[in-house]
Enzyme design. Sequence first.
Site, PDB file in Angstrom:
ATOM      1  N   GLU A 363       0.839  -1.218   0.000  1.00 61.43           N
ATOM      2  CA  GLU A 363       0.000   0.000   0.000  1.00 61.43           C
ATOM      3  C   GLU A 363       0.867   1.258   0.000  1.00 61.43           C
ATOM      4  O   GLU A 363       0.588   2.242   0.681  1.00 61.43           O
ATOM      5  CB  GLU A 363      -1.027  -0.050   1.126  1.00 61.43           C
ATOM      6  CG  GLU A 363      -1.947  -1.257   0.905  1.00 61.43           C
ATOM      7  CD  GLU A 363      -3.238  -1.244   1.658  1.00 61.43           C
ATOM      8  OE1 GLU A 363      -3.744  -0.167   1.955  1.00 61.43           O
ATOM      9  OE2 GLU A 363      -3.747  -2.350   1.918  1.00 61.43           O
TER      10      GLU A 363
HETATM   11  N1  CAA Z   1      -6.744  11.666  -3.190  1.00 64.35           N
HETATM   12  C1  CAA Z   1      -7.331  12.061  -4.337  1.00 64.35           C
HETATM   13  N2  CAA Z   1      -6.638  12.374  -5.456  1.00 64.35           N
HETATM   14  C2  CAA Z   1      -5.298  12.298  -5.408  1.00 64.35           C
HETATM   15  C3  CAA Z   1      -4.611  11.881  -4.247  1.00 64.35           C
HETATM   16  C4  CAA Z   1      -5.380  11.569  -3.106  1.00 64.35           C
HETATM   17  N3  CAA Z   1      -4.811  11.171  -1.968  1.00 64.35           N
HETATM   18  N4  CAA Z   1      -3.288  11.858  -4.501  1.00 64.35           N
HETATM   19  C5  CAA Z   1      -3.131  12.273  -5.780  1.00 64.35           C
HETATM   20  N5  CAA Z   1      -4.361  12.523  -6.325  1.00 64.35           N
HETATM   21  C6  CAA Z   1      -4.630  13.005  -7.676  1.00 64.35           C
HETATM   22  C7  CAA Z   1      -3.881  14.315  -7.886  1.00 64.35           C
HETATM   23  O1  CAA Z   1      -4.687  15.412  -7.457  1.00 64.35           O
HETATM   24  C8  CAA Z   1      -3.662  14.343  -9.380  1.00 64.35           C
HETATM   25  O2  CAA Z   1      -4.852  14.748 -10.033  1.00 64.35           O
HETATM   26  P1  CAA Z   1      -4.768  15.804 -11.262  1.00 64.35           P
HETATM   27  O3  CAA Z   1      -3.898  15.111 -12.276  1.00 64.35           O
HETATM   28  O4  CAA Z   1      -6.181  15.961 -11.650  1.00 64.35           O
HETATM   29  O5  CAA Z   1      -4.114  17.019 -10.703  1.00 64.35           O
HETATM   30  C9  CAA Z   1      -3.471  12.856  -9.721  1.00 64.35           C
HETATM   31  O6  CAA Z   1      -4.057  12.118  -8.635  1.00 64.35           O
HETATM   32  C10 CAA Z   1      -2.016  12.491  -9.886  1.00 64.35           C
HETATM   33  O7  CAA Z   1      -1.337  12.852  -8.697  1.00 64.35           O
HETATM   34  P2  CAA Z   1       0.264  12.813  -8.576  1.00 64.35           P
HETATM   35  O8  CAA Z   1       0.835  13.645  -9.685  1.00 64.35           O
HETATM   36  O9  CAA Z   1       0.631  13.133  -7.171  1.00 64.35           O
HETATM   37  O10 CAA Z   1       0.555  11.274  -8.916  1.00 64.35           O
HETATM   38  P3  CAA Z   1       1.920  10.520  -9.142  1.00 64.35           P
HETATM   39  O11 CAA Z   1       1.846   9.772 -10.425  1.00 64.35           O
HETATM   40  O12 CAA Z   1       3.071  11.433  -8.913  1.00 64.35           O
HETATM   41  O13 CAA Z   1       1.901   9.379  -8.021  1.00 64.35           O
HETATM   42  C11 CAA Z   1       2.113   8.396  -5.866  1.00 64.35           C
HETATM   43  C12 CAA Z   1       1.719   9.627  -6.704  1.00 64.35           C
HETATM   44  C13 CAA Z   1       1.835   8.864  -4.443  1.00 64.35           C
HETATM   45  C14 CAA Z   1       3.561   7.982  -5.999  1.00 64.35           C
HETATM   46  C15 CAA Z   1       1.189   7.214  -6.252  1.00 64.35           C
HETATM   47  O14 CAA Z   1       1.543   6.682  -7.495  1.00 64.35           O
HETATM   48  C16 CAA Z   1       1.195   6.123  -5.216  1.00 64.35           C
HETATM   49  O15 CAA Z   1       0.511   6.226  -4.189  1.00 64.35           O
HETATM   50  N6  CAA Z   1       1.961   5.025  -5.486  1.00 64.35           N
HETATM   51  C17 CAA Z   1       1.937   3.847  -4.637  1.00 64.35           C
HETATM   52  C18 CAA Z   1       0.851   2.913  -5.110  1.00 64.35           C
HETATM   53  C19 CAA Z   1       0.464   1.952  -4.054  1.00 64.35           C
HETATM   54  O16 CAA Z   1       0.299   2.261  -2.887  1.00 64.35           O
HETATM   55  N7  CAA Z   1       0.248   0.717  -4.475  1.00 64.35           N
HETATM   56  C20 CAA Z   1      -0.183  -0.292  -3.609  1.00 64.35           C
HETATM   57  C21 CAA Z   1      -1.326  -1.044  -4.192  1.00 64.35           C
HETATM   58  S1  CAA Z   1      -2.404  -1.785  -3.076  1.00 64.35           S
HETATM   59  C22 CAA Z   1      -1.613  -3.053  -2.403  1.00 64.35           C
HETATM   60  O17 CAA Z   1      -0.553  -2.952  -1.877  1.00 64.35           O
HETATM   61  C23 CAA Z   1      -2.323  -4.323  -2.579  1.00 64.35           C
HETATM   62  C24 CAA Z   1      -2.763  -5.064  -1.463  1.00 64.35           C
HETATM   63  O18 CAA Z   1      -3.529  -5.970  -1.727  1.00 64.35           O
HETATM   64  C25 CAA Z   1      -2.317  -4.849  -0.068  1.00 64.35           C
END
Ligand code: CAA
Length: 379
Positions: A363
Amino acid sequence: MNFQLTDQQLSIQSITRQLAQTELLPNVLKDDEEGRFPEKAYAKMGQMGLIGLPFPKEYGGQGADYLSYVLAVEEISKVNSSVGIAYSVCTSLFSGGLINSASEEIKKKYLPDVLSGKKMGAFCLTEPEAGSDAAGCKTTALWDGEAYVLNGLKCFITNGPLADYFLVFALTDPEKKTKGLSAFVVEKAMPGVSVGTIENKCGIRSAQVSEIIFENVRVPKENMVGEEGKGFAVAMKDLDGGRIGVAAQGLGIAKGAYEIAVQYLKDRQQFGKPLFKNQYLAFKMAELSVQIEQAQYMLYKAAMDKQEGRNYSISAAKAKMVCTDAAMQVSQEAVQMLGGNGYMKEYHVERMMRDAKITQIYEGTNEIQKLVISGSLFR
Ligand code: CAA
């Protein structure tokens, strides 16, 4: 901020603690060794209302507050954190995603059975080339005039082999990248959905984690969650809640290992005195108790931010970092303090140490949490 638990919260904590002792503890070593998920215990959690704790009664939930749910994940994870993450993925990520973003029709169709534990949900975002970089998804969901047709492969899907329903993220407009990502509820029973490789893991061995494969799966338009092209924001918002769940899992592991170490230091005699009479060990325990309490306050704050409608992206990321680092630190120290016994399965702390490691990874790795936190500092 008042962290005095209410009577209702204390009661939920105590009921969950009892369930963990009677339904999970007796089989936890065998479940870990054989990689088996305790399905009967999970069903019982559903019957007792734990799976639906923080959701409105109209969808089959219990209408309890978010901190009550956090306390329940913590108590389950103290004993078996594989069940803790299965519970958290189903509740925070699958059901939480539907509550945040789905239509009334979808909520009423899917939530009651999931919140009562009769069915299970999973969250399908990660792909082989889209882990930390969630924007790199390649799975497509192309409209053919009658349905969205899904093709692709998701990996590391917690609950994958057990789940009946998936919240899936796929590109409805591949040219637009994240602006072309949409979310759908997909049923495992839909033709073309299959379970791929089931992972053989270091820790959380009784949680079931697998690939999920989509081959020309026809998904009706009404199963879209949120608006077309807004799936990335659906996923990010959902993960904010998921990170509170993983933080609760981490805190549960830390507390579980700490309690075992306290008991051991009292019981174990070496050099003619109980181990805790060695100031080095007593001081180490003092440090760990401070670390656990710090983590707990940050987690409960994040839960209250969510409950009270404040933005909780940052507090969730901070709580995830400190609670999962505490899980790793405390479980590792516990193994060391228990010496040779700590390395043996029947003392539980080696399993807790293996389980703790993944909490710093999934996550969003804790480096991703730093990205989220630092992003807010310099925006
Ligand atoms: N809430 C709502 N919208 C959000 C947000 C949030 N918390 N965070 C970002 N956004 C929106 C932004 O506003 C932006 O929107 P616009 O383009 O309209 O402005 C868009 O999303 C893109 O935002 P970023 O430019 O910040 O995105 P990024 O590509 O730089 O990535 C990141 C940000 C935080 C690195 C993200 O990719 C991330 O969280 N990566 C990790 C993914 C992850 O946690 N994966 C785990 C999967 S689940 C798992 O583990 C499975 C399981 O079964 C346990």
